[in-house]
Structure formats: C-alpha cells, structure tokens
Design an enzyme around this catalytic site. Structure first.
Site, PDB file in Angstrom:
ATOM      1  N   GLY A  44      45.231  88.122  84.286  1.00 47.70           N
ATOM      2  CA  GLY A  44      43.918  87.608  83.962  1.00 47.70           C
ATOM      3  C   GLY A  44      43.593  86.265  84.460  1.00 47.70           C
ATOM      4  O   GLY A  44      42.690  85.662  83.902  1.00 47.70           O
ATOM      5  N   GLY A  45      44.511  85.884  85.418  1.00 45.33           N
ATOM      6  CA  GLY A  45      44.272  84.305  85.864  1.00 45.33           C
ATOM      7  C   GLY A  45      42.945  84.057  86.412  1.00 45.33           C
ATOM      8  O   GLY A  45      42.794  82.784  87.035  1.00 45.33           O
ATOM      9  N   ALA A  46      42.210  85.033  87.040  1.00 51.81           N
ATOM     10  CA  ALA A  46      40.972  84.783  87.833  1.00 51.81           C
ATOM     11  C   ALA A  46      39.710  84.874  86.879  1.00 51.81           C
ATOM     12  O   ALA A  46      38.645  84.800  87.155  1.00 51.81           O
ATOM     13  CB  ALA A  46      40.908  86.013  88.788  1.00 51.81           C
ATOM     14  N   GLY A  47      39.884  85.015  85.567  1.00 49.26           N
ATOM     15  CA  GLY A  47      38.864  84.875  84.366  1.00 49.26           C
ATOM     16  C   GLY A  47      38.747  83.529  83.918  1.00 49.26           C
ATOM     17  O   GLY A  47      39.073  82.815  84.264  1.00 49.26           O
ATOM     18  N   PHE A  48      37.937  83.474  82.815  1.00 52.25           N
ATOM     19  CA  PHE A  48      37.187  82.136  82.499  1.00 52.25           C
ATOM     20  C   PHE A  48      38.544  81.417  81.820  1.00 52.25           C
ATOM     21  O   PHE A  48      38.995  80.280  82.532  1.00 52.25           O
ATOM     22  CB  PHE A  48      36.435  82.599  81.406  1.00 52.25           C
ATOM     23  CG  PHE A  48      35.954  81.160  80.364  1.00 52.25           C
ATOM     24  CD1 PHE A  48      35.671  79.983  81.159  1.00 52.25           C
ATOM     25  CD2 PHE A  48      35.768  81.527  79.327  1.00 52.25           C
ATOM     26  CE1 PHE A  48      35.134  79.111  80.612  1.00 52.25           C
ATOM     27  CE2 PHE A  48      35.370  80.506  78.450  1.00 52.25           C
ATOM     28  CZ  PHE A  48      35.101  78.970  79.126  1.00 52.25           C
TER      29      PHE A  48
ATOM     30  N   THR B 230      42.360  86.773  70.053  1.00 53.29           N
ATOM     31  CA  THR B 230      41.076  86.158  69.521  1.00 53.29           C
ATOM     32  C   THR B 230      41.022  86.306  67.752  1.00 53.29           C
ATOM     33  O   THR B 230      41.821  87.041  67.057  1.00 53.29           O
ATOM     34  CB  THR B 230      39.819  87.335  69.963  1.00 53.29           C
ATOM     35  OG1 THR B 230      38.845  86.745  69.303  1.00 53.29           O
ATOM     36  CG2 THR B 230      40.492  88.782  69.686  1.00 53.29           C
ATOM     37  N   ASP B 231      40.245  85.515  67.198  1.00 45.52           N
ATOM     38  CA  ASP B 231      40.105  85.461  65.767  1.00 45.52           C
ATOM     39  C   ASP B 231      39.088  86.642  65.507  1.00 45.52           C
ATOM     40  O   ASP B 231      39.212  87.015  64.341  1.00 45.52           O
ATOM     41  CB  ASP B 231      39.462  84.257  65.480  1.00 45.52           C
ATOM     42  CG  ASP B 231      37.918  83.980  66.055  1.00 45.52           C
ATOM     43  OD1 ASP B 231      37.696  84.702  66.819  1.00 45.52           O
ATOM     44  OD2 ASP B 231      37.323  82.892  65.635  1.00 45.52           O
ATOM     45  N   GLU B 232      38.783  87.316  66.289  1.00 44.51           N
ATOM     46  CA  GLU B 232      37.759  88.603  65.890  1.00 44.51           C
ATOM     47  C   GLU B 232      38.479  89.723  65.481  1.00 44.51           C
ATOM     48  O   GLU B 232      37.863  90.445  64.607  1.00 44.51           O
ATOM     49  CB  GLU B 232      36.956  89.025  67.260  1.00 44.51           C
ATOM     50  CG  GLU B 232      36.046  87.986  67.535  1.00 44.51           C
ATOM     51  CD  GLU B 232      35.128  88.582  68.796  1.00 44.51           C
ATOM     52  OE1 GLU B 232      34.477  89.689  68.667  1.00 44.51           O
ATOM     53  OE2 GLU B 232      34.923  87.785  69.851  1.00 44.51           O
TER      54      GLU B 232
ATOM     55  N   TYR C 216      36.181  96.416  70.616  1.00 48.01           N
ATOM     56  CA  TYR C 216      36.953  95.070  71.169  1.00 48.01           C
ATOM     57  C   TYR C 216      38.003  94.672  70.408  1.00 48.01           C
ATOM     58  O   TYR C 216      39.064  94.523  70.517  1.00 48.01           O
ATOM     59  CB  TYR C 216      36.003  94.109  71.743  1.00 48.01           C
ATOM     60  CG  TYR C 216      36.444  92.833  72.001  1.00 48.01           C
ATOM     61  CD1 TYR C 216      37.756  92.576  72.815  1.00 48.01           C
ATOM     62  CD2 TYR C 216      36.119  91.473  71.335  1.00 48.01           C
ATOM     63  CE1 TYR C 216      38.268  91.553  73.080  1.00 48.01           C
ATOM     64  CE2 TYR C 216      36.804  90.380  71.363  1.00 48.01           C
ATOM     65  CZ  TYR C 216      37.754  90.180  72.486  1.00 48.01           C
ATOM     66  OH  TYR C 216      38.643  88.951  72.516  1.00 48.01           O
TER      67      TYR C 216
ATOM     68  N   LYS D 196      42.023  94.681  70.343  1.00 46.13           N
ATOM     69  CA  LYS D 196      42.930  93.609  70.625  1.00 46.13           C
ATOM     70  C   LYS D 196      43.813  93.468  69.237  1.00 46.13           C
ATOM     71  O   LYS D 196      45.021  92.874  69.455  1.00 46.13           O
ATOM     72  CB  LYS D 196      42.133  92.238  70.588  1.00 46.13           C
ATOM     73  CG  LYS D 196      41.313  91.985  71.603  1.00 46.13           C
ATOM     74  CD  LYS D 196      42.338  91.523  72.962  1.00 46.13           C
ATOM     75  CE  LYS D 196      43.065  90.362  72.863  1.00 46.13           C
ATOM     76  NZ  LYS D 196      44.006  90.058  74.027  1.00 46.13           N
TER      77      LYS D 196
ATOM     78  N   GLY E  83      41.975  82.276  81.667  1.00 44.45           N
ATOM     79  CA  GLY E  83      42.906  82.554  82.571  1.00 44.45           C
ATOM     80  C   GLY E  83      42.993  81.688  83.782  1.00 44.45           C
ATOM     81  O   GLY E  83      43.954  80.877  84.074  1.00 44.45           O
TER      82      GLY E  83
END
Length: 346
Positions: free
Chosen positions: A7-11, A130-132, A155, A159, A13
């Site tokens: 996922g290195g092209a994500g935010f 994530t904390d979610e 989601y 996770k 990442g």
C-alpha cells in the site's frame, strides 16, 4: 534493511516509503493501485535506486510469492487495506477480501520466506492497524494496548480480523510480528474522501461542507509524518510480539475541525470568506462511533516517541499544502466516489 511496504502508493504508505528512504533503507513498494492510490505522491523518490515499485494485488498469491522470492526483504510493513468506513457500508465484501484474505496471504508468504532464510530473529512483519477495532468511547477514557476489541463497521471488523490473524501467526508459527493501532491520520496527500481534504477542497470550490449529524463525534488526530516516524521506530526497535497504540493526543470534534479549517482558509483565501457559511449538516452515518482517543504512554515510555506536530500547526500546514498542490489533487476529483455521499445503507 530492505523493507517491503504494501500500500505504498496510499496516503500513509507513501509517507512511510519516503521516511524509510530518508533513513537509508531500501524499499519495495507493493501496491495494486486501487482508486485511492496515487503514484504521483512518490514522484520525488521514483528515481531513487533504492526504491522499487511492484504493481501487485496482495490477494494474488503467485505474484506475491514472486515478489518475496525476488526481493528477499528483511522486513514487511503491511499497510495495504481498504479503509473508508462509508465504502465498507456500501460494499463490505471488498473489505473482507483485501483486509482479511490479503493479510492472510501476506502472512503466509512472509512466513515462507522467513523459514527459508532460517527463521532469523531480525526479521519483522509489521502490521499497521486502526483504533477503530476498539469500537466507541464515551466522554471519558482512552484506548490502549489492553483495550478489548469491539468493532462496529464492516471496515473495523475486517481490520480486527486481520489483527487477530497477525497475532495467531506469531503464537502458532513464531513469526516475529509487531502490531500498531493508530488514531485518525491527516496531512498532505490524503485522498479526497476523508473529512479534512473534503473540507479543504469543497471550500475552495464553494461547495457545501458536509458534517455528519451534529458534528459532535470526537477523533484523536495524528499527523501522517508523525505516524510514519512512529511506525519505523516500532519496526526497528520493538521486540517481536509487541503491540503499540499510536495517537496524536489531539482530540477534536468534527465540527471544530471543519470550523478551524474554515478560519485558516479565511486567512489564506479571504475572497471566499467566511467559508464557514458553507457548512451543511447531513444525515449521520449508520453506526457512527462517538469518540476515539488513544493513550500512547507505552510507545512514549518504551521507544521515546512523541508527535512533533500540534493540531493547529498540522492543519495550517495541510491547508497550505493543498493550496500549493492543485496539480496533485485535481486529477483525483474524477475518481470513483469522490464528491458523492456514500455509506447511507442501513
């Protein structure tokens, strides 16, 4: 070390890729380039000989095996995930496939390489979560590493499932894992479906600024560059099996975030002031968690990490970045779901 980043092209990442290269590591970026990916976020490192991009879906096991066999990474940072709650409400299957099955394939491919190398103690599989997964807080209290799981959306449930798989691979097979759960990220290069970039770009276009319900939901905001620093610190310093909660210690109601962004824009672009006039309250998201907050005492005490950005400073820098980088965000405006209300199903 040579780090395989999914996922290195994500935010997040892309921030991790650049931070890792800045620290002298080699990086192999594995990304299948879904709607939220943006290779332009990595333009400034694309020519670095220590950087390699592999367009591979983490659910494509043969392709994933080839990547591991070819590059022989010393560590994995697993960030690839579907992450937008609203999209998970409309289409949960994609979230289960990517977040659960994709993590399974990553773990199994990493275990095969680790065992082929003789099970080195220095190998790490770092799962970024994530904390979610912890559900929703009341007016008091904070999440920490001992908080029980209580996911409330497709989601967060997907996770949570991936977190459990990671821990199981450590307990069952001995794979040297580390796991982190972060609070809400913000900063430059965030895809325009999340609260902060949507607010900035809608305000610039004089479009309504949507606020779910009364806007009283509280989030703990973490600058993406602070998060990237914390992740690399955990990767290189944490003991196998360790878990860390990473938060910005910057709680704010959604309505307050939007109003702060409006004030910053009033200063930067006074011709559009007052931007707060664009605030529009819309029907709330189903199952909208009321409050998230993280206690980062463990990572602060054990690894010496603290966030470098205050929330006000980070928001100002984020607005300035979007104002100066229209060429980055403008092409994203035509992508699937941008500018459309998602996640209204019940």
């Amino acid at each position: 070390m040579k780090i395989l980043v999914t996922g290195g092209a994500g935010f997040i990442g892309s921030a991790v890729v650049k931070a890792a290269l800045a620290k002298g590591h080699e990086v192999v970026n594995v990304d299948c380039l879904t709607y939220a990916a943006c290779l332009a976020s990595l333009d400034d490192v694309a020519g670095d000989p220590r950087y390699t991009f592999e367009k591979v879906d983490i659910c494509d096991r043969p392709a994933l095996n080839r990547v591991f066999e070819t590059h022989q990474p010393d560590a994995v940072m697993h960030l690839a995930a579907e992450s937008h709650v609203d999209r998970s409400i409309d289409g949960p299957e994609t979230f289960v496939q990517t977040n659960v099955m994709g993590t399974f394939h990553m773990l199994d491919a990493a275990r095969s390489l680790w065992e082929a190398k003789g099970r080195p103690d220095t190998f790490r599989f770092h799962h970024i979560s994530t904390d979610e997964v912890f559900g929703s807080l009341g007016e008091t209290g904070k999440f920490d590493e001992e908080t029980r799981y209580d996911p409330r959306s497709p989601y967060s449930a997907s996770k949570a499932g991936s977190d459990h798989l990671v821990r199981a691979w450590h307990e069952t097979y001995g794979l040297p894992i580390v796991l982190t759960n972060c609070s809400n990220n913000y900063g430059p290069r965030q895809f325009p479906e999340k609260l902060i970039p949507v607010t900035i770009l809608n305000a610039l276009a004089r479009k309504p600024l949507p606020i779910y319900g009364a806007g009283l939901n509280v989030r703990d905001w973490l600058h993406v560059e602070d998060h990237a620093e914390a992740l690399l610190l955990v990767l290189t310093k944490a003991e196998p099996g360790a878990t860390y909660a990473i938060g910005g210690e910057a709680e704010a109601k959604n309505i307050d975030i939007v109003q702060t962004l409006c004030r910053i824009l009033d200063d930067r672009r006074p011709d559009g002031a007052p931007h707060a006039d664009l605030i529009t309250h819309v029907i709330d998201r189903p199952g909208h968690d009321q409050r998230y907050a993280i206690d980062p005492s463990r990572i602060r005490t054990e690894l010496g990490w603290t966030p470098a950005h205050t929330l006000q400073q980070g928001l100002e820098e984020t607005v300035d970045w979007y104002l100066a980088n229209q060429a980055w965000w403008e092409p994203l405006q035509s992508r699937d779901g941008v500018g459309t209300r998602l996640g209204q199903s019940k």
